[in-house]
Design a protein around this motif. Structure first.
Motif, PDB file in Angstrom:
ATOM      1  N   VAL A 141     -16.231  12.659 -32.245  1.00  0.00           N
ATOM      2  CA  VAL A 141     -16.967  13.912 -32.132  1.00  0.00           C
ATOM      3  C   VAL A 141     -16.049  15.037 -32.585  1.00  0.00           C
ATOM      4  O   VAL A 141     -14.933  15.194 -32.081  1.00  0.00           O
ATOM      5  CB  VAL A 141     -17.447  14.159 -30.688  1.00  0.00           C
ATOM      6  CG1 VAL A 141     -18.160  15.511 -30.588  1.00  0.00           C
ATOM      7  CG2 VAL A 141     -18.382  13.036 -30.221  1.00  0.00           C
ATOM      8  N   VAL A 143     -15.116  18.581 -32.355  1.00  0.00           N
ATOM      9  CA  VAL A 143     -15.326  19.610 -31.342  1.00  0.00           C
ATOM     10  C   VAL A 143     -14.809  20.943 -31.874  1.00  0.00           C
ATOM     11  O   VAL A 143     -13.617  21.112 -32.105  1.00  0.00           O
ATOM     12  CB  VAL A 143     -14.605  19.253 -30.020  1.00  0.00           C
ATOM     13  CG1 VAL A 143     -14.794  20.359 -28.991  1.00  0.00           C
ATOM     14  CG2 VAL A 143     -15.123  17.923 -29.466  1.00  0.00           C
ATOM     15  N   TYR A 144     -15.740  21.857 -32.083  1.00  0.00           N
ATOM     16  CA  TYR A 144     -15.377  23.194 -32.541  1.00  0.00           C
ATOM     17  C   TYR A 144     -14.708  23.969 -31.418  1.00  0.00           C
ATOM     18  O   TYR A 144     -15.222  24.009 -30.290  1.00  0.00           O
ATOM     19  CB  TYR A 144     -16.632  23.985 -32.883  1.00  0.00           C
ATOM     20  CG  TYR A 144     -17.244  23.838 -34.254  1.00  0.00           C
ATOM     21  CD1 TYR A 144     -17.745  22.632 -34.706  1.00  0.00           C
ATOM     22  CD2 TYR A 144     -17.393  24.961 -35.069  1.00  0.00           C
ATOM     23  CE1 TYR A 144     -18.370  22.544 -35.950  1.00  0.00           C
ATOM     24  CE2 TYR A 144     -18.026  24.882 -36.300  1.00  0.00           C
ATOM     25  CZ  TYR A 144     -18.506  23.674 -36.740  1.00  0.00           C
ATOM     26  OH  TYR A 144     -19.136  23.596 -37.960  1.00  0.00           O
ATOM     27  N   ALA A 149     -16.836  22.253 -24.420  1.00  0.00           N
ATOM     28  CA  ALA A 149     -17.308  20.885 -24.620  1.00  0.00           C
ATOM     29  C   ALA A 149     -16.598  19.975 -23.620  1.00  0.00           C
ATOM     30  O   ALA A 149     -15.401  20.143 -23.365  1.00  0.00           O
ATOM     31  CB  ALA A 149     -17.035  20.428 -26.045  1.00  0.00           C
ATOM     32  N   THR A 151     -14.818  17.284 -23.187  1.00  0.00           N
ATOM     33  CA  THR A 151     -14.081  16.291 -23.978  1.00  0.00           C
ATOM     34  C   THR A 151     -13.706  15.057 -23.153  1.00  0.00           C
ATOM     35  O   THR A 151     -13.601  13.961 -23.699  1.00  0.00           O
ATOM     36  CB  THR A 151     -12.804  16.913 -24.591  1.00  0.00           C
ATOM     37  OG1 THR A 151     -12.073  17.567 -23.553  1.00  0.00           O
ATOM     38  CG2 THR A 151     -13.149  17.929 -25.664  1.00  0.00           C
ATOM     39  N   ILE A 154     -16.665  12.869 -23.423  1.00  0.00           N
ATOM     40  CA  ILE A 154     -16.771  12.336 -24.788  1.00  0.00           C
ATOM     41  C   ILE A 154     -15.839  11.129 -24.936  1.00  0.00           C
ATOM     42  O   ILE A 154     -16.241  10.058 -25.403  1.00  0.00           O
ATOM     43  CB  ILE A 154     -16.429  13.431 -25.824  1.00  0.00           C
ATOM     44  CG1 ILE A 154     -17.500  14.532 -25.802  1.00  0.00           C
ATOM     45  CG2 ILE A 154     -16.281  12.828 -27.226  1.00  0.00           C
ATOM     46  CD1 ILE A 154     -17.158  15.773 -26.630  1.00  0.00           C
ATOM     47  N   VAL A 161     -11.967  12.513 -30.042  1.00  0.00           N
ATOM     48  CA  VAL A 161     -12.208  13.956 -30.155  1.00  0.00           C
ATOM     49  C   VAL A 161     -11.380  14.498 -31.317  1.00  0.00           C
ATOM     50  O   VAL A 161     -10.157  14.333 -31.358  1.00  0.00           O
ATOM     51  CB  VAL A 161     -11.819  14.683 -28.844  1.00  0.00           C
ATOM     52  CG1 VAL A 161     -11.810  16.189 -29.040  1.00  0.00           C
ATOM     53  CG2 VAL A 161     -12.782  14.290 -27.718  1.00  0.00           C
ATOM     54  N   SER A 163     -10.314  17.911 -32.803  1.00  0.00           N
ATOM     55  CA  SER A 163     -10.325  19.329 -32.421  1.00  0.00           C
ATOM     56  C   SER A 163     -10.310  20.201 -33.666  1.00  0.00           C
ATOM     57  O   SER A 163      -9.295  20.312 -34.355  1.00  0.00           O
ATOM     58  CB  SER A 163      -9.105  19.659 -31.564  1.00  0.00           C
ATOM     59  OG  SER A 163      -9.149  18.879 -30.386  1.00  0.00           O
ATOM     60  N   THR A 226     -19.943  19.066 -31.871  1.00  0.00           N
ATOM     61  CA  THR A 226     -20.356  19.890 -30.743  1.00  0.00           C
ATOM     62  C   THR A 226     -19.489  21.142 -30.673  1.00  0.00           C
ATOM     63  O   THR A 226     -18.503  21.291 -31.407  1.00  0.00           O
ATOM     64  CB  THR A 226     -20.297  19.100 -29.411  1.00  0.00           C
ATOM     65  OG1 THR A 226     -20.954  19.846 -28.376  1.00  0.00           O
ATOM     66  CG2 THR A 226     -18.867  18.827 -28.964  1.00  0.00           C
ATOM     67  N   GLY A 227     -19.867  22.047 -29.780  1.00  0.00           N
ATOM     68  CA  GLY A 227     -19.138  23.289 -29.570  1.00  0.00           C
ATOM     69  C   GLY A 227     -20.012  24.219 -28.757  1.00  0.00           C
ATOM     70  O   GLY A 227     -21.224  24.022 -28.687  1.00  0.00           O
ATOM     71  N   ALA A 235     -21.688  24.270 -34.562  1.00  0.00           N
ATOM     72  CA  ALA A 235     -22.005  22.839 -34.458  1.00  0.00           C
ATOM     73  C   ALA A 235     -23.435  22.579 -34.929  1.00  0.00           C
ATOM     74  O   ALA A 235     -23.714  21.608 -35.644  1.00  0.00           O
ATOM     75  CB  ALA A 235     -21.822  22.359 -33.021  1.00  0.00           C
TER      76      ALA A 235
END
Ligand code: MCU
Length: 435
Positions: A141, A143-144, A149, A151, A154, A161, A163, A226-227, A235
């Motif tokens: 994923v 992640v913004y 989020a 994490t 996740i 993750v 980043s 996501t974010g 996202a």
């Protein structure tokens, strides 16, 4: 600031938080794997002249093609989607260019590097990677930003993750005619493309590098994004514009994110379009002429939701902070879900705003299970949970007020000049095809 005025209250009248579990698990299994192998499947579609926008105070019909005819088959959606993409670029986000001439980079167990050259210019950026336990290769994923989020969940669900610091690709705090970051290093500081599309371009280049890496650490066909907040806007935009993204999870995205643009313009306390346009150059420069009259937009965000279909989409919203426009978010989800349903993928979209904690971008226990289920279904590919709509009664929109179109029953295949008499009941590789 926390005022909920008449209109909002009336729409919420008598509605407890609703949970609508979706049926049709078999279809879900088929379409769960529907992330495409390419960034833009419809890149070859002929798109007619976009014309000039006519005013429409309600949501444009996602199924009405530019030539005025309606989509009648699932296979036609591919090119209708491309029309929406062009409209979204022209009027809302600015153009997101495709893969540049050269994209190189590395994937290690701790990080990803991306190097791009095009137009005689080069730029690069990198993103740390945090692997879950196990030996891999893993889904991931992206992640913004650094907050909002979950994490830990996740990773516990089996995904890595990545980043992503979007500011390395498109910096905030600049004037529109002096945009900075890797994207603008390639396409020019006066590019009319807004930050959200630039950030999305950066995500696509990360996926290019994962694809080219051979798949021993990260899987190329199992990427989510996501974010939260401005990173939720980001996202969402990434999922809209790259069909390789199997799961899109915007959190509390607000104006310029998931919520319908026509809606935030009149939702009490929601961030006005003029504010979202001017706070940062998130949207494309061309959006500037629509902040005062979104009715003239030939496209709205429910169609961006439709562009994500049939891929996994889990929209998370916060109904306690008026600024976030969660009522308009629910309308985007409900209207966009009509595209999912028409494609036979109604089970692949979830919306959840029924949460207790009003803190913006809090880690929320309510979202832990659906987050895990979405990751398992679309990234780990081990689960098959049905999508869920849980709309808070505080900010629940009414779709029928916003549309004057109905959802077509789409046939599986477009009328073809030479129909191939296939005895096989399983149309291979046809996204959204339901039994
Ligand atoms: C919801 O996202 C934004 C919002 O659009 C801005 O007006 C506000 O300044 O910041 C939010 C955010 O990104 O918070 C972290």
């Amino acid at each position: 600031r926390a005022l909920v005025v008449g209109a909002v209250a009336a729409l919420s009248l008598g509605l407890a938080a609703t949970e609508i579990p979706r049926a049709d698990a078999t279809t879900a299994t088929l379409v769960a794997a529907a992330a495409a192998g390419v960034e833009d499947e419809g890149a070859d579609c002929p798109v007619p002249d976009l014309g000039s926008p006519a005013s429409n105070s309600r949501l444009p019909d996602p199924f009405e093609k530019i030539n005025g005819q309606r989509v009648t088959s699932k296979s036609e959606w591919r090119c209708r989607r491309e029309e929406i993409k062009k409209l979204a670029e022209r009027y809302v986000y600015g153009e997101k260019p495709g893969k540049p001439a050269s994209v190189t980079g590395t994937v290690s167990r701790t990080g990803i590097t991306v190097n791009v050259s095009a137009n005689g210019r080069s730029a690069g950026f990198s993103a740390p990677v945090d692997l879950p336990s196990g030996s891999g290769p893993f889904p991931a994923v992206i992640v913004y930003g650094g907050f909002g989020a979950d994490t830990a969940t996740i990773k516990a669900s089996g995904a890595a993750v990545i980043s992503y610091d979007p500011f390395t690709v498109g910096k905030e705090g600049t004037a529109r005619n002096n945009k900075q970051g890797a994207f603008y290093g390639i396409y020019g500081s006066s590019s009319s493309t807004g930050l959200l599309a630039a950030w999305a371009w950066g995500v696509s280049r990360i996926i290019d590098v994962i694809e080219q890496s051979g798949g021993s650490i990260l899987k190329a066909d199992a990427t989510g994004v996501t974010g939260c907040s401005r990173y939720g806007k980001g996202a969402f935009t990434a999922g809209v514009f790259d069909q390789r993204i199997a799961l899109t999870m915007p959190i509390e995205s607000g104006s310029a994110g998931v919520p319908i643009l026509r809606g935030v313009a009149q939702e009490s306390g929601a961030q006005p379009l003029s504010s979202a346009y001017s706070e940062q150059p998130w949207l494309g420069d061309a959006f500037g002429s629509f902040t005062g009259n979104p009715s003239r937009l030939p496209v709205d965000t429910h169609e961006m939701v439709g562009m994500i279909a049939p891929r996994g989409l889990f929209i998370m919203e916060n109904p306690h902070v008026d600024w976030l426009g969660a009522q308009s978010g629910s309308v985007a989800a409900l209207a966009g879900a009509e595209v999912y349903k028409a494609l036979g993928a109604g089970d692949n979209i979830s919306y959840w705003s029924d949460v207790q904690d009003g803190t913006h971008c809090a880690t929320r226990s309510e979202w832990r299970t659906p987050l895990q289920q979405n990751i398992q279904k679309f990234l780990v590919k081990s689960g098959n949970a049905a999508g869920v709509f849980r709309i808070s009664s505080r900010k629940s929109g009414n779709l029928s007020q916003w549309r004057d179109w109905t959802t077509p029953v789409l046939t599986d295949n477009s009328p073809s000049p030479s129909p191939s008499p296939s005895p096989s009941p399983s149309p291979s590789g046809s996204p959204g095809t339901s039994p």
